[in-house]
Motif scaffolding. Structure first.
Motif, PDB file in Angstrom:
ATOM      1  N   SER A  13       0.845  -1.196   0.000  1.00 21.61           N
ATOM      2  CA  SER A  13       0.000   0.000   0.000  1.00 21.61           C
ATOM      3  C   SER A  13       0.883   1.249   0.000  1.00 21.61           C
ATOM      4  O   SER A  13       2.008   1.227   0.495  1.00 21.61           O
ATOM      5  CB  SER A  13      -0.909   0.002   1.226  1.00 21.61           C
ATOM      6  N   PRO A  14       0.374   2.338  -0.552  1.00 22.19           N
ATOM      7  CA  PRO A  14       1.163   3.572  -0.578  1.00 22.19           C
ATOM      8  C   PRO A  14       1.525   4.064   0.819  1.00 22.19           C
ATOM      9  O   PRO A  14       2.595   4.628   1.027  1.00 22.19           O
ATOM     10  CB  PRO A  14       0.259   4.578  -1.290  1.00 22.19           C
ATOM     11  N   ALA A  15       0.640   3.834   1.797  1.00 23.98           N
ATOM     12  CA  ALA A  15       0.930   4.286   3.163  1.00 23.98           C
ATOM     13  C   ALA A  15       2.135   3.543   3.730  1.00 23.98           C
ATOM     14  O   ALA A  15       2.993   4.139   4.398  1.00 23.98           O
ATOM     15  CB  ALA A  15      -0.289   4.079   4.055  1.00 23.98           C
ATOM     16  N   ARG A  16       2.238   2.251   3.464  1.00 28.07           N
ATOM     17  CA  ARG A  16       3.373   1.471   3.974  1.00 28.07           C
ATOM     18  C   ARG A  16       4.666   1.859   3.277  1.00 28.07           C
ATOM     19  O   ARG A  16       5.748   1.687   3.827  1.00 28.07           O
ATOM     20  CB  ARG A  16       3.107  -0.018   3.793  1.00 28.07           C
ATOM     21  N   THR A  17       4.569   2.373   2.071  1.00 28.84           N
ATOM     22  CA  THR A  17       5.761   2.808   1.357  1.00 28.84           C
ATOM     23  C   THR A  17       6.185   4.191   1.815  1.00 28.84           C
ATOM     24  O   THR A  17       7.379   4.449   2.010  1.00 28.84           O
ATOM     25  CB  THR A  17       5.488   2.829  -0.162  1.00 28.84           C
ATOM     26  N   LEU A  21       9.510   6.889   4.833  1.00 25.91           N
ATOM     27  CA  LEU A  21      10.122   8.096   4.273  1.00 25.91           C
ATOM     28  C   LEU A  21       9.684   9.339   5.039  1.00 25.91           C
ATOM     29  O   LEU A  21      10.486  10.247   5.288  1.00 25.91           O
ATOM     30  CB  LEU A  21       9.757   8.225   2.794  1.00 25.91           C
ATOM     31  N   ALA A  22       8.405   9.388   5.418  1.00 32.19           N
ATOM     32  CA  ALA A  22       7.908  10.539   6.171  1.00 32.19           C
ATOM     33  C   ALA A  22       8.555  10.613   7.551  1.00 32.19           C
ATOM     34  O   ALA A  22       8.920  11.702   8.014  1.00 32.19           O
ATOM     35  CB  ALA A  22       6.389  10.466   6.294  1.00 32.19           C
ATOM     36  N   VAL A  23       8.719   9.470   8.211  1.00 28.41           N
ATOM     37  CA  VAL A  23       9.367   9.456   9.534  1.00 28.41           C
ATOM     38  C   VAL A  23      10.820   9.904   9.414  1.00 28.41           C
ATOM     39  O   VAL A  23      11.313  10.701  10.231  1.00 28.41           O
ATOM     40  CB  VAL A  23       9.251   8.056  10.175  1.00 28.41           C
ATOM     41  N   ALA A  24      11.522   9.432   8.392  1.00 27.66           N
ATOM     42  CA  ALA A  24      12.920   9.835   8.203  1.00 27.66           C
ATOM     43  C   ALA A  24      13.021  11.335   7.925  1.00 27.66           C
ATOM     44  O   ALA A  24      13.886  12.027   8.486  1.00 27.66           O
ATOM     45  CB  ALA A  24      13.539   9.033   7.060  1.00 27.66           C
ATOM     46  N   ALA A  25      12.131  11.867   7.081  1.00 26.17           N
ATOM     47  CA  ALA A  25      12.143  13.308   6.788  1.00 26.17           C
ATOM     48  C   ALA A  25      11.834  14.115   8.046  1.00 26.17           C
ATOM     49  O   ALA A  25      12.452  15.165   8.288  1.00 26.17           O
ATOM     50  CB  ALA A  25      11.134  13.617   5.687  1.00 26.17           C
ATOM     51  N   TRP A  26      10.873  13.626   8.857  1.00 27.50           N
ATOM     52  CA  TRP A  26      10.531  14.324  10.097  1.00 27.50           C
ATOM     53  C   TRP A  26      11.730  14.351  11.049  1.00 27.50           C
ATOM     54  O   TRP A  26      12.029  15.395  11.651  1.00 27.50           O
ATOM     55  CB  TRP A  26       9.333  13.636  10.737  1.00 27.50           C
TER      56      TRP A  26
END
Length: 195
Positions: A13-17, A21-26
């Motif tokens: 799913s797009p959320a799992r992908t 990445l969002a956590v790393a960017a945060w």
């Protein structure tokens, strides 16, 4: 011989992908902002900001936990007295989950998480997020296929018990008929079920 089970790989799913990445960017953004504050105001200021966030978050979580425990004990007392939540003047589902989440955000070291925690402490923001989350959950549960957990949750919401006890007896009709030489079914009178 075919088993009818698909061996094709499942799509991610797009959320799992996007979530990693969002956590790393945060995390990178939090470290960058803390380094900017440390460069402008000094390391002691950053340490005080992090310690203050941890203390404020702990206080928020402690108060929300106490309130949740008090609501739970009040609910148990009302249930023992035979009252529902509507009779006591409280809305069902009134919780402290978002307040605890705000405290968790405040406890995380970083300025963005602190800002998110402070925003969640505002009642209008909490009400907006709660409404949107409820609508999203109801949409997902309504679209759940039969036989899944979502279907069971939807059925439980449709058939909410009102707290009334209905006395009765379960009669099983799937028992085999008695054979020759066996006693027939028990036809004696049974007292009604009580609680």
């Amino acid at each position: 011989m075919t088993t009818g089970i698909s061996t094709a790989p499942r799509r991610r799913s797009p959320a799992r992908t996007l979530l990693p990445l969002a956590v790393a960017a945060w995390l990178i953004l939090e470290i960058w902002l803390l380094s900017l504050v440390a460069g402008a105001a000094g390391g002691l200021t950053v340490a005080l900001l992090i310690a203050g966030g941890i203390l404020l978050g702990a206080v928020v979580i402690k108060r929300a936990g106490r309130r949740a425990f008090k609501n739970l004990t009040d609910s148990f007392q009302r249930a023992q007295q035979g009252q529902g939540p509507e009779q006591a003047g409280q809305r069902p589902g009134q919780g402290n989950g978002l307040i605890m989440l705000a405290g968790l955000f405040l406890m995380l070291p970083g300025l963005i998480s602190d800002a998110a925690g402070l925003l969640l402490l505002l009642p209008p923001v909490r009400a907006l997020i709660s409404r949107r989350a409820t609508r999203s959950l109801e949409r997902r549960m309504a679209a759940a296929p039969a036989g899944t957990f979502g279907d069971a949750f939807q059925q439980a919401r449709i058939h909410q018990p009102d707290g009334k006890v209905v006395q009765g007896e379960v009669i099983r009709e799937d028992r085999p008929a008695p054979g020759p030489g066996q006693a027939g079914p028990d036809t004696g009178h049974r007292p009604p079920l009580t609680h």
